[in-house]
Design a protein around this motif. Structure first.
Motif, PDB file in Angstrom:
ATOM      1  N   LEU A   1      61.216  56.378  19.659  1.00 61.94           N
ATOM      2  CA  LEU A   1      62.656  56.115  19.551  1.00 61.94           C
ATOM      3  C   LEU A   1      63.477  57.357  19.887  1.00 61.94           C
ATOM      4  O   LEU A   1      64.582  57.253  20.430  1.00 61.94           O
ATOM      5  N   ALA A   2      62.928  58.548  19.608  1.00 63.65           N
ATOM      6  CA  ALA A   2      63.627  59.781  19.981  1.00 63.65           C
ATOM      7  C   ALA A   2      63.674  59.915  21.509  1.00 63.65           C
ATOM      8  O   ALA A   2      64.670  60.380  22.073  1.00 63.65           O
ATOM      9  N   VAL A   3      62.597  59.489  22.176  1.00 61.41           N
ATOM     10  CA  VAL A   3      62.593  59.513  23.646  1.00 61.41           C
ATOM     11  C   VAL A   3      63.652  58.545  24.180  1.00 61.41           C
ATOM     12  O   VAL A   3      64.412  58.873  25.102  1.00 61.41           O
ATOM     13  N   LEU A   4      63.717  57.363  23.586  1.00 54.94           N
ATOM     14  CA  LEU A   4      64.735  56.384  24.010  1.00 54.94           C
ATOM     15  C   LEU A   4      66.128  56.987  23.913  1.00 54.94           C
ATOM     16  O   LEU A   4      66.936  56.902  24.843  1.00 54.94           O
ATOM     17  N   GLN A   5      66.385  57.621  22.771  1.00 54.32           N
ATOM     18  CA  GLN A   5      67.718  58.205  22.562  1.00 54.32           C
ATOM     19  C   GLN A   5      68.005  59.308  23.580  1.00 54.32           C
ATOM     20  O   GLN A   5      69.099  59.363  24.155  1.00 54.32           O
ATOM     21  N   ALA A   6      67.007  60.165  23.815  1.00 49.93           N
ATOM     22  CA  ALA A   6      67.195  61.255  24.784  1.00 49.93           C
ATOM     23  C   ALA A   6      67.480  60.682  26.174  1.00 49.93           C
ATOM     24  O   ALA A   6      68.352  61.184  26.901  1.00 49.93           O
ATOM     25  N   CYS A   7      66.762  59.625  26.540  1.00 47.94           N
ATOM     26  CA  CYS A   7      66.967  59.016  27.863  1.00 47.94           C
ATOM     27  C   CYS A   7      68.365  58.412  27.979  1.00 47.94           C
ATOM     28  O   CYS A   7      69.049  58.569  28.998  1.00 47.94           O
ATOM     29  N   LEU A   8      68.787  57.724  26.912  1.00 44.14           N
ATOM     30  CA  LEU A   8      70.077  57.039  26.984  1.00 44.14           C
ATOM     31  C   LEU A   8      71.262  58.003  26.951  1.00 44.14           C
ATOM     32  O   LEU A   8      72.409  57.601  27.158  1.00 44.14           O
ATOM     33  N   GLU A   9      70.970  59.282  26.708  1.00 46.06           N
ATOM     34  CA  GLU A   9      72.036  60.280  26.847  1.00 46.06           C
ATOM     35  C   GLU A   9      72.252  60.660  28.310  1.00 46.06           C
ATOM     36  O   GLU A   9      73.226  61.341  28.639  1.00 46.06           O
ATOM     37  N   LEU A  10      71.313  60.234  29.158  1.00 42.41           N
ATOM     38  CA  LEU A  10      71.424  60.560  30.580  1.00 42.41           C
ATOM     39  C   LEU A  10      72.132  59.432  31.330  1.00 42.41           C
ATOM     40  O   LEU A  10      71.813  58.252  31.174  1.00 42.41           O
ATOM     41  N   ASP A  11      73.068  59.832  32.174  1.00 42.74           N
ATOM     42  CA  ASP A  11      73.835  58.890  32.978  1.00 42.74           C
ATOM     43  C   ASP A  11      72.913  58.006  33.844  1.00 42.74           C
ATOM     44  O   ASP A  11      73.181  56.817  34.024  1.00 42.74           O
ATOM     45  N   ALA A  12      71.817  58.575  34.352  1.00 41.23           N
ATOM     46  CA  ALA A  12      70.905  57.828  35.240  1.00 41.23           C
ATOM     47  C   ALA A  12      70.313  56.616  34.527  1.00 41.23           C
ATOM     48  O   ALA A  12      70.095  55.562  35.133  1.00 41.23           O
ATOM     49  N   PHE A  13      70.039  56.752  33.240  1.00 47.47           N
ATOM     50  CA  PHE A  13      69.501  55.629  32.467  1.00 47.47           C
ATOM     51  C   PHE A  13      70.612  54.655  32.083  1.00 47.47           C
ATOM     52  O   PHE A  13      70.435  53.440  32.151  1.00 47.47           O
ATOM     53  N   ARG A  14      71.744  55.197  31.667  1.00 45.82           N
ATOM     54  CA  ARG A  14      72.832  54.320  31.205  1.00 45.82           C
ATOM     55  C   ARG A  14      73.361  53.441  32.325  1.00 45.82           C
ATOM     56  O   ARG A  14      73.605  52.254  32.147  1.00 45.82           O
TER      57      ARG A  14
END
Lengths: 228, 228
Positions: free
Chosen positions: A202-215
């Motif tokens: 879940l920490a990886v998910l959160q880190a990814c969703l902070e990136l514009d490329a994922f969002r």
């Protein structure tokens, strides 16, 4: 380039993330799976199995129609190496590929739209049974993913490295391109991650969703998503 | 090297073929899936998801415990490049990976032992329903595989090249490592290929089974296979 895809398709979502991470422009061609557009003759002529995603290179840098999300992402990584989506060493590459495949071969295929539809008809399973099926495979898969992340963190700790921010190391990789769509998909199916002991995942998910490329690649941000 | 595997496991079979093609010696460690040895604590300590195959490098050329068959094969191909299991160009590599993944992501996961067991219990499907399930996904997948081979042959013909002997070109590849175990597995489930229009796919199977590397990897030639 032109990507045939569908806003809710997890495999399409993987490729959208990779394209964004690479900073590549790509035309969005919607194939509406819920309306059955993947079974229409026009699309079947491009994709014999009627699956999305499909990347039409349109001659840049060569003609080609690429299928299978992980194969597409590896192609993009070979042709557009920056930023890399796989580490440089064979062992690291095998770790990232194994994480990606633990999603793409153990979780996703058993739970995609066509399988869930088959469970409903002809098998006649009710909604509760289908939800139990979905949860069974995804929970098992996510607990194994978490365990792998734990092992990788222990390996890093042994080398006096700080915890990884993403699934593998300090930059998003092919593994994250697969993990995030799976987790987002699970939410739509009502899977509650709070009840699972998967803090690293879940920490990886959160880190990814902070990136514009994922969002930007999220289903709700796609042109074929229904208006909110 | 030591390969944790099971004679009937298609994913183990893939790695056995690759090891043989590379001419690599490897200790055979049996994990008897039908007896549930993959769920025992000793194996779960090695493999959090209790899956085979698992390749223990045992320090050659580095320590490492590798999971996921396609990731293992790509590692072997990077560390032991001869003979190559992927072509040198990115487009060719993406084609081979896509063929491999069409087996590994679209056919195999929906039909492996644990899924078929779940269909039996808790879902209570009878043998006929389980066979129909198996056939549905495999037939659909093989027809798509055949169509891809047809397209690849057409591309070769356009470049005045003779038909390919294997799935991609004139040497066995990662795609064949995945295809052959799937076809052999299907036979065990009583799938009749004669009724399917997949001549190119069956020709590839025959060409592969003429090679010692494929024949030695067959389930019946494994040390944990029951005596004939």
């Amino acid at each position: 380039m032109k990507l045939y895809n569908y806003f809710r398709s997890s495999t399409s979502f993987r490729v959208r993330i990779a394209l964004n991470l690479k900073g590549l422009d790509c035309e969005y061609a919607s194939v509406h799976l819920a309306r059955g557009e993947q079974r229409e003759a026009a699309y079947r002529a491009l994709s014999p199995d009627g699956l999305v995603p499909l990347l039409d290179l349109q001659g840049v840098p060569e003609p080609g129609l690429l299928s299978q999300s992980m194969a597409i992402i590896e192609y993009l990584d070979e042709v557009y190496p920056q930023p890399p989506l796989l580490p440089p060493d064979p062992l690291g590459r095998s770790r990232v590929r194994a994480l990606a495949q633990s999603v793409a071969c153990e979780m996703h295929p058993i739970n995609n739209l066509r399988v869930l539809k088959y469970l409903a008809q002809p098998l006649g399973l009710n909604e509760e049974q289908r939800a139990a099926w979905y949860n069974h495979w995804v929970v098992q898969g996510l607990l194994a993913y978490e365990q792998r992340l734990r092992e990788l963190q222990a390996e890093r700790a042994a080398r006096a490295l700080p915890p990884a921010r993403y699934s593998y190391g300090d930059a998003p990789s092919l593994a994250d391109c697969c993990l995030v769509p799976q987790l987002i998909n699970g939410r739509r199916f009502g899977l509650s991650y709070d009840a699972l002991d998967i803090p690293l995942t879940l920490a990886v998910l959160q880190a990814c969703l902070e990136l514009d490329a994922f969002r930007r690649a999220l289903p709700e941000n796609c042109p074929d998503a229904p208006p909110v």
